[in-house]
Design a protein around this motif. Sequence first.
Motif, mmCIF file in Angstrom:
data_model
loop_
_atom_site.group_PDB
_atom_site.id
_atom_site.type_symbol
_atom_site.label_atom_id
_atom_site.label_comp_id
_atom_site.label_asym_id
_atom_site.label_seq_id
_atom_site.Cartn_x
_atom_site.Cartn_y
_atom_site.Cartn_z
ATOM 1 N N UNK A 157 0.851 -1.173 0.000
ATOM 2 C CA UNK A 157 0.000 0.000 0.000
ATOM 3 C C UNK A 157 0.890 1.226 0.000
ATOM 4 N N UNK A 158 0.288 2.399 -0.183
ATOM 5 C CA UNK A 158 1.046 3.627 -0.332
ATOM 6 C C UNK A 158 1.888 3.913 0.896
ATOM 7 N N UNK A 159 3.128 4.356 0.664
ATOM 8 C CA UNK A 159 4.021 4.699 1.761
ATOM 9 C C UNK A 159 4.373 6.166 1.763
ATOM 10 N N UNK A 188 9.882 0.678 4.386
ATOM 11 C CA UNK A 188 9.141 -0.530 4.014
ATOM 12 C C UNK A 188 8.325 -1.086 5.176
ATOM 13 N N UNK A 189 8.885 -1.042 6.380
ATOM 14 C CA UNK A 189 8.177 -1.612 7.521
ATOM 15 C C UNK A 189 6.957 -0.801 7.939
ATOM 16 N N UNK A 190 6.803 0.411 7.386
ATOM 17 C CA UNK A 190 5.571 1.162 7.627
ATOM 18 C C UNK A 190 4.349 0.393 7.152
ATOM 19 N N UNK A 191 4.566 -0.481 6.169
ATOM 20 C CA UNK A 191 3.461 -1.193 5.542
ATOM 21 C C UNK A 191 3.273 -2.606 6.083
ATOM 22 N N UNK A 228 10.526 0.059 -1.527
ATOM 23 C CA UNK A 228 9.883 -0.686 -2.613
ATOM 24 C C UNK A 228 8.377 -0.816 -2.427
ATOM 25 N N UNK A 229 7.913 -0.851 -1.188
ATOM 26 C CA UNK A 229 6.479 -1.025 -0.943
ATOM 27 C C UNK A 229 5.702 0.286 -1.012
ATOM 28 N N UNK A 230 6.354 1.367 -1.382
ATOM 29 C CA UNK A 230 5.697 2.674 -1.413
ATOM 30 C C UNK A 230 5.133 2.988 -2.789
ATOM 31 N N UNK A 231 4.250 3.967 -2.814
ATOM 32 C CA UNK A 231 3.682 4.446 -4.073
ATOM 33 C C UNK A 231 4.782 5.027 -4.963
ATOM 34 N N UNK A 243 14.903 -2.101 -0.650
ATOM 35 C CA UNK A 243 14.209 -3.320 -0.241
ATOM 36 C C UNK A 243 14.423 -3.633 1.240
ATOM 37 N N UNK A 244 15.231 -2.838 1.923
ATOM 38 C CA UNK A 244 15.621 -3.145 3.302
ATOM 39 C C UNK A 244 14.414 -3.132 4.235
ATOM 40 N N UNK A 245 14.517 -3.941 5.283
ATOM 41 C CA UNK A 245 13.393 -4.113 6.207
ATOM 42 C C UNK A 245 13.921 -4.304 7.622
ATOM 43 N N UNK A 246 13.452 -3.457 8.533
ATOM 44 C CA UNK A 246 13.876 -3.562 9.928
ATOM 45 C C UNK A 246 13.536 -4.945 10.482
#
Length: 393
Positions: free
Chosen positions: A26-28, A60-63, A110-113, A125-128
């Motif tokens: 979804x949008x970030x 990315x972890x926002x999503x 990557x997961x952002x609009x 692509x990094x993720x906490x």
Amino acid sequence: MSQLSLVLVLTLALIPSQWSWGIRKIDGIYAQPSEMNYAPPRWNVPAMYIFGDSTADSGNNNELRTIARANFPPYGRDFDSRHASGRFSNGKMTSDWINDLLRLPLAPPYLSRESRMFPFQGANFASAGAGILNNTGNVLGEKISGWQQIELFLERRNGLIATMGVDAASKHLRDSILYFATGGNDYIHNWITNDTDAALLPNNEFNTLLLTTFENQLQVLYYAGARKAAVLGIGPVGCAPHFLWQTNTTTGDCLESVNEYVSEFNDGLREMLVRFNQQNRGAHFEYRDCFDVIYRMVKFPFNYGFSNGNTACCGVGNYGGGDRCLSPMMVCDNPPLNFWWDEYHPSHLANNFVARQLWSGVDPSTTTRNSTSTALYSFLTIQQLAALQLTGD
């Protein structure tokens, strides 16, 4: 067999099939970068592709459904937008500063609009919470594991081929720089905390597992067209305020037993990258040492303009290491004077020092003796990597 078919076959062979995916696209939130204060030459680098953990996650972890998030104040208070974008810092991360040195827009999560709107701008692509191993960080909730990050890169690659054509996409990927900041969580949220079966392994066997897995991941990226990469070693995690609080130390000194574990991984990583570059034509996957520069700043903070090197600016308990940075009320009086922002992550200015060392600093530890010969292999700095002109192979 076509180039794309070869990549897909190799990916299926190397990427584990047992995943808990759960990612909602979804949008970030994405903040625009600022200009650096000087104008270096134009580098032949169209984009950065960033892989790793919370030291590189730009949102990315926002999503994701996870407690490993930084999309709330006071995170981002010193960022360009003064907005909590999801970065685990009061401002920019090391990868952001490298983006600036390359004169590139910040690679969007990557997961952002924004990532979908600007597919040629690179991607983060990094993720906490993520590590090299799939199950690292599971105790924190959802994350994009190391192998999942590889799959998302292949997804982006396929999109570039569909849009640009094979030749243009191949040149784009060949000239781009991949940036890796991973492995720390495999210790912090796996081996040290005994969170998985792999944590039962002796340290040398655990390192072998990490290095073998990571080499397989790099091999997939090489077959997908990547040729330039900056691969960071693990930093001195034993100096993080969390471990000082956890061990109830009264001296404020680093937990050197933990630092020895990650140093052994870093030694193995150098040797693996020497072998990888020798065995893969045209590969320039360069080791960059952040352990030494961070360790020096932590041990001698006054030499770098910091008031201390062992206490988090935002946290609770001894050394600010007892809990996460959760409220603006927890922020210290003068954040620029602290090397550490929270219990695990360096501050905006500390990340700038690290980035400049990765960019152009040459440290003795970046020269590695090949285990099979007497030849020395000197790794390139990121600046040298950026200036490197490659042709198709």
